[in-house]
Design an enzyme around this catalytic site. Structure first.
Site, mmCIF file in Angstrom:
data_model
loop_
_atom_site.group_PDB
_atom_site.id
_atom_site.type_symbol
_atom_site.label_atom_id
_atom_site.label_comp_id
_atom_site.label_asym_id
_atom_site.label_seq_id
_atom_site.Cartn_x
_atom_site.Cartn_y
_atom_site.Cartn_z
ATOM 1 N N LYS A 217 0.835 -1.209 0.000
ATOM 2 C CA LYS A 217 0.000 0.000 0.000
ATOM 3 C C LYS A 217 0.873 1.265 0.000
ATOM 4 O O LYS A 217 0.648 2.208 -0.761
ATOM 5 C CB LYS A 217 -0.911 -0.010 1.232
ATOM 6 N N CYS A 271 -3.069 10.939 1.015
ATOM 7 C CA CYS A 271 -2.460 9.633 0.785
ATOM 8 C C CYS A 271 -1.070 9.789 0.184
ATOM 9 O O CYS A 271 -0.070 9.453 0.801
ATOM 10 C CB CYS A 271 -3.351 8.821 -0.142
HETATM 11 N N1 SAJ Z 1 -1.035 14.716 -9.381
HETATM 12 C C1 SAJ Z 1 -0.146 15.438 -10.171
HETATM 13 N N2 SAJ Z 1 0.240 14.916 -11.366
HETATM 14 C C2 SAJ Z 1 -0.204 13.714 -11.820
HETATM 15 C C3 SAJ Z 1 -1.103 12.976 -11.024
HETATM 16 C C4 SAJ Z 1 -1.502 13.503 -9.805
HETATM 17 O O1 SAJ Z 1 0.283 16.549 -9.807
HETATM 18 O O2 SAJ Z 1 0.193 13.321 -12.928
HETATM 19 C C5 SAJ Z 1 -1.456 15.264 -8.074
HETATM 20 C C6 SAJ Z 1 -2.949 15.559 -7.980
HETATM 21 O O3 SAJ Z 1 -3.256 16.799 -8.526
HETATM 22 C C7 SAJ Z 1 -3.153 15.515 -6.473
HETATM 23 C C8 SAJ Z 1 -2.198 14.411 -6.029
HETATM 24 O O4 SAJ Z 1 -1.255 14.269 -7.075
HETATM 25 O O5 SAJ Z 1 -2.780 16.740 -5.866
HETATM 26 C C9 SAJ Z 1 -2.833 13.073 -5.731
HETATM 27 O O6 SAJ Z 1 -3.866 12.775 -6.669
HETATM 28 P P1 SAJ Z 1 -4.125 11.333 -7.307
HETATM 29 O O7 SAJ Z 1 -5.340 11.441 -8.131
HETATM 30 O O8 SAJ Z 1 -2.905 10.844 -8.001
HETATM 31 O O9 SAJ Z 1 -4.324 10.368 -6.058
HETATM 32 P P2 SAJ Z 1 -5.283 10.399 -4.733
HETATM 33 O O10 SAJ Z 1 -4.462 10.980 -3.599
HETATM 34 O O11 SAJ Z 1 -6.621 10.930 -4.959
HETATM 35 O O12 SAJ Z 1 -5.443 8.807 -4.485
HETATM 36 C C10 SAJ Z 1 -4.281 7.995 -4.326
HETATM 37 C C11 SAJ Z 1 -4.375 6.834 -5.321
HETATM 38 N N3 SAJ Z 1 -3.101 6.141 -5.380
HETATM 39 C C12 SAJ Z 1 -2.470 5.889 -6.538
HETATM 40 O O13 SAJ Z 1 -2.873 6.240 -7.608
HETATM 41 C C13 SAJ Z 1 -1.192 5.102 -6.436
HETATM 42 C C14 SAJ Z 1 -5.504 5.888 -4.899
HETATM 43 O O14 SAJ Z 1 -5.524 4.743 -5.734
HETATM 44 C C15 SAJ Z 1 -5.312 5.460 -3.447
HETATM 45 O O15 SAJ Z 1 -6.355 4.592 -3.009
HETATM 46 C C16 SAJ Z 1 -5.348 6.690 -2.585
HETATM 47 O O16 SAJ Z 1 -4.235 7.538 -2.977
HETATM 48 C C17 SAJ Z 1 -5.237 6.262 -1.134
HETATM 49 O O17 SAJ Z 1 -6.275 6.230 -0.439
HETATM 50 O O18 SAJ Z 1 -4.144 5.869 -0.706
#
Ligand code: SAJ
Length: 434
Positions: A217, A271
């Site tokens: 995780k 997360c």
């Molecule tokens: N982000 C970027 N660039 C990208 C992708 C994301 O700047 O290319 C930023 C987003 O804007 C945001 C942050 O990263 O600020 C996180 O967003 P996210 O959509 O990547 O992820 P979360 O935090 O909503 O959810 C994550 C997910 N983990 C992964 O994709 C590995 C989700 O599957 C998990 O269940 C969740 O964390 C969790 O609960 O741990």
């Protein structure tokens, strides 16, 4: 299933993961008791309503409460399966150390009603070894029961770690369809937990040991953080060199084995910006890359504040609109949001010149009070503001046609408007500063 006796289930913690999980288990026909420390949360759910925003969750909770399958309470009761989904925040020591006290408090409650044949499953994101600690705590409280890994005989209870991996906004769909890691303290524990998840998960459930599942995780979120850090670092390099980072990434990603993520104003949410630190805390000397990635992503927020400030200062008297406060696109979640940090920093510096557009917020968060910054709607921003700072890639911003923004000075931290003339206005921000 013929002769299938559905277990009674108790879900401890009714937040963003616990409540949807409880509702989905109830939909599968199990009687679910949802436990929460907040009387308000308990009362809301027992009325068939919800206290969080999530697509389709209200109808599902309403239905299972009405059918008598889900009931919330502040008092634990005996069950066959216990699912613990409580928060694991940082300790207040300022060193990004994980605080597992809520998990241990939940385990203490569960221990009080535990009986032979029960299964206890931890879902909270946790540092490696937490499931063992939870087992040790319960074993100490219940010397009358045999615990897995503590006895050569068949244990009385099963204990497993089974993390979720759902994306806010798609929780119900992903809870059902994503693959899952099922980490038992022993293989027998894993099999017990597997049989339980098979009742409501359509994705593949892969069994392993509890410590590997805990690490998996953390690794998933650290992997993403490190990769976003690479994109964010590139964006700062591109600013320095006067290059359009989006164009460079688009071109590089045409390579069959390159897939660079998207830069932004930083990494938010509870997360990806948190979990990598749990790995660092467990192995501080072996994690320079993971630690640096965290620092790069946090550093990007400060870089954006500095560039946006330079742009605002270079256009005296011009009204500025910050587009977005949420931590990512199309959600109303503002916790640990880099966009919110940047907008609030600008509001403190430039006061009433700063306007905030956030269709997902009813009002501005507390830190904007007294700054003079106000919330305005998108149409007003497009009419009145000469400087636009894009902080969130909400769909409603993406579809603004060029005609409505062509005369404006734009700093697009998310790369949502590739057709914006002089895309390297971002770089111009830096030049203006020097
Ligand atoms: N982000 C970027 N660039 C990208 C992708 C994301 O700047 O290319 C930023 C987003 O804007 C945001 C942050 O990263 O600020 C996180 O967003 P996210 O959509 O990547 O992820 P979360 O935090 O909503 O959810 C994550 C997910 N983990 C992964 O994709 C590995 C989700 O599957 C998990 O269940 C969740 O964390 C969790 O609960 O741990």
């Amino acid at each position: 299933m013929m002769g299938d006796v559905k277990p009674d289930v108790c879900v401890v913690g009714l937040g963003y993961i616990g409540l949807p999980t409880a509702a989905i288990i109830a939909r599968a026909g199990c009687k679910v008791l949802g436990l929460d420390v907040s009387q308000h949360v308990v009362d809301t759910i027992n009325r068939g309503e919800i206290h969080i925003e999530e697509v389709d969750l209200d109808g599902l909770v309403h239905g299972v409460v009405q059918r008598g399958l889900l009931r919330a309470s502040t008092e634990i009761a005996p069950s066959d399966v216990f699912v613990i989904a409580v928060p694991t925040p940082f300790a207040k020591d300022g060193h990004h150390t994980p605080d597992i006290s809520y998990v241990l408090a939940a385990a203490t409650q569960v221990a009080a009603v535990l009986k032979a044949g029960d299964t206890v499953i931890l879902e909270s994101t946790s540092p490696v070894g937490t499931t063992d600690q939870m087992r040790d705590l319960m074993a100490g409280l219940r010397p009358d029961l045999k615990f897995p890994g503590k006895t050569k005989e068949t244990p009385d209870v099963s204990i497993a770690y089974c993390p979720e991996r759902v994306l806010p906004g798609r929780i119900l769909e992903e809870l059902t369809n994503n693959d899952r890691s099922i980490g038992g303290i022993t293989p027998r524990c894993a099999r017990k937990a597997l049989a339980f998840y098979k009742r409501f998960v359509r994705g593949t459930c892969v069994t392993t040991d509890a410590r590997s599942a805990e690490m998996t995780k953390l690794v998933e979120n650290a992997y993403r953080d490190v990769n976003i850090a690479f994109a964010n670092e590139l964006s700062m390099v591109a600013d320095k060199m006067g290059l359009d980072v989006w164009e460079v990434i688009r071109l590089a990603n045409r390579h069959p084995r390159v897939n660079i993520l998207q830069p932004g104003p930083g990494v938010g949410g509870h997360c990806i910006a948190v979990d990598p630190w749990f790995i660092v805390a467990g192995a501080p000397d072996e994690t320079p890359l993971i630690r640096t990635a965290r620092n790069v992503n946090d550093g990007k927020m400060h870089h954006v504040v500095a560039k946006a400030s330079a742009l605002v200062e270079a256009h005296p008297g011009v009204k500025v609109a910050c587009l977005g406060l949420a931590f990512k696109a199309n959600i109303d979640d503002f916790r640990e949001s880099p966009a919110r940090y940047v907008a609030a920093s600008l509001a403190r510096k430039f006061g009433a010149r700063i306007n905030v557009v956030e269709p997902y917020a009813g009002e501005l968060p507390r830190e904007f009070e007294g700054t003079g910054a106000v919330q305005i709607d998108l149409d007003t921003a497009l009419e009145e503001c000469g400087v636009l700072i894009v902080l969130v890639d909400h769909d409603v911003f993406k579809v603004i046609p060029l005609a409505e923004r062509s005369g404006k000075v734009v700093y697009d931290t998310r790369g949502i408007w590739p057709d914006q003339p002089g895309v390297d206005v971002a770089a111009a921000g830096l030049r203006l500063a020097s």
